[in-house]
Design an enzyme around this catalytic site. Structure first.
Site, PDB file in Angstrom:
ATOM      1  N   ILE A   1       0.855  -1.199   0.000  1.00  0.00           N
ATOM      2  CA  ILE A   1       0.000   0.000   0.000  1.00  0.00           C
ATOM      3  C   ILE A   1       0.887   1.243   0.000  1.00  0.00           C
ATOM      4  O   ILE A   1       1.727   1.415   0.866  1.00  0.00           O
ATOM      5  CB  ILE A   1      -0.940   0.029   1.219  1.00  0.00           C
ATOM      6  CG1 ILE A   1      -1.811  -1.228   1.250  1.00  0.00           C
ATOM      7  CG2 ILE A   1      -1.828   1.276   1.178  1.00  0.00           C
ATOM      8  CD1 ILE A   1      -2.674  -1.336   2.498  1.00  0.00           C
ATOM      9  N   HIS A   2       0.681   2.090  -0.978  1.00  0.00           N
ATOM     10  CA  HIS A   2       1.436   3.335  -1.142  1.00  0.00           C
ATOM     11  C   HIS A   2       0.541   4.269  -1.937  1.00  0.00           C
ATOM     12  O   HIS A   2      -0.636   3.980  -2.132  1.00  0.00           O
ATOM     13  CB  HIS A   2       2.756   3.055  -1.878  1.00  0.00           C
ATOM     14  CG  HIS A   2       2.516   2.387  -3.184  1.00  0.00           C
ATOM     15  ND1 HIS A   2       2.354   3.086  -4.354  1.00  0.00           N
ATOM     16  CD2 HIS A   2       2.311   1.088  -3.488  1.00  0.00           C
ATOM     17  CE1 HIS A   2       2.086   2.232  -5.325  1.00  0.00           C
ATOM     18  NE2 HIS A   2       2.057   1.016  -4.829  1.00  0.00           N
ATOM     19  N   GLY A   3       1.057   5.344  -2.435  1.00  0.00           N
ATOM     20  CA  GLY A   3       0.234   6.352  -3.108  1.00  0.00           C
ATOM     21  C   GLY A   3      -0.625   5.820  -4.247  1.00  0.00           C
ATOM     22  O   GLY A   3      -1.809   6.124  -4.322  1.00  0.00           O
TER      23      GLY A   3
ATOM     24  N   ALA B   1      -3.216   3.316  -2.670  1.00  0.00           N
ATOM     25  CA  ALA B   1      -4.097   3.978  -1.700  1.00  0.00           C
ATOM     26  C   ALA B   1      -4.982   5.031  -2.346  1.00  0.00           C
ATOM     27  O   ALA B   1      -6.154   5.160  -2.006  1.00  0.00           O
ATOM     28  CB  ALA B   1      -3.264   4.613  -0.592  1.00  0.00           C
TER      29      ALA B   1
END
Length: 160
Positions: A13-15, A18
């Site tokens: 989960i990252h930019g 997300a």
């Protein structure tokens, strides 16, 4: 349950996951499937912080994820599955989880990998697992962000 997408992303989960993918897919739950991360409280805390507001998070080992999915635990939700490696998805499918498409987003470069695209780097084992998934009827698409054109990963592997 509606599995709205399954993605391979080494960053979990990252930019992009997300914000871009979760919004585009209108997800209600992100399910990170990873045997090691599910046992690491520090990594789980980081994933919770990266999860968008209003989206639930599950961080599960493969066996429990498959069991929960098949038991209908998330039937009323829009679930986005994220895992680091293709082997995780092969194990889910072999456990009976129905997946017809996997988005291969980011597989980081290491000394052992070879580059397929700017963001997809594989070792021989990954290629063999992708072939197994393809043989099981799973469409493997390479697409970093929703606005990027979708590419057939198996064609990219043949060209590499």
């Amino acid at each position: 349950m509606t599995i709205v997408a399954a993605r391979i992303d080494g960053r979990l989960i990252h930019g992009q996951v997300a914000n871009l993918w979760s919004t585009k897919l209108n997800v209600s739950r992100i399910m990170v499937v990873d045997d090691r991360v599910s046992e690491d409280p520090i990594e789980k805390s980081g994933l919770k912080l990266a999860t968008p507001a209003g989206v639930k998070l599950s961080v599960l080992p493969v066996e429990k994820a498959a069991k929960n999915i098949l038991a209908g635990k998330y039937d009323s939700q829009r679930v986005f599955i994220v895992a680091r490696r293709p082997k995780t998805y092969l194990r889910l499918i072999e456990a009976g989880v129905p997946l017809d498409t996997i988005n291969v987003g980011n597989m980081s470069q290491t000394d052992e990998t070879r580059s397929i695209t700017n963001s997809i780097n594989v070792v021989d084992e990954d290629v063999e697992v992708f072939k197994e998934l393809d043989n099981k009827g799973v469409y493997l698409k390479a697409q970093m962000v929703p606005n990027d054109p979708e590419q057939d990963l198996m064609k990219l592997l043949k060209e590499a």
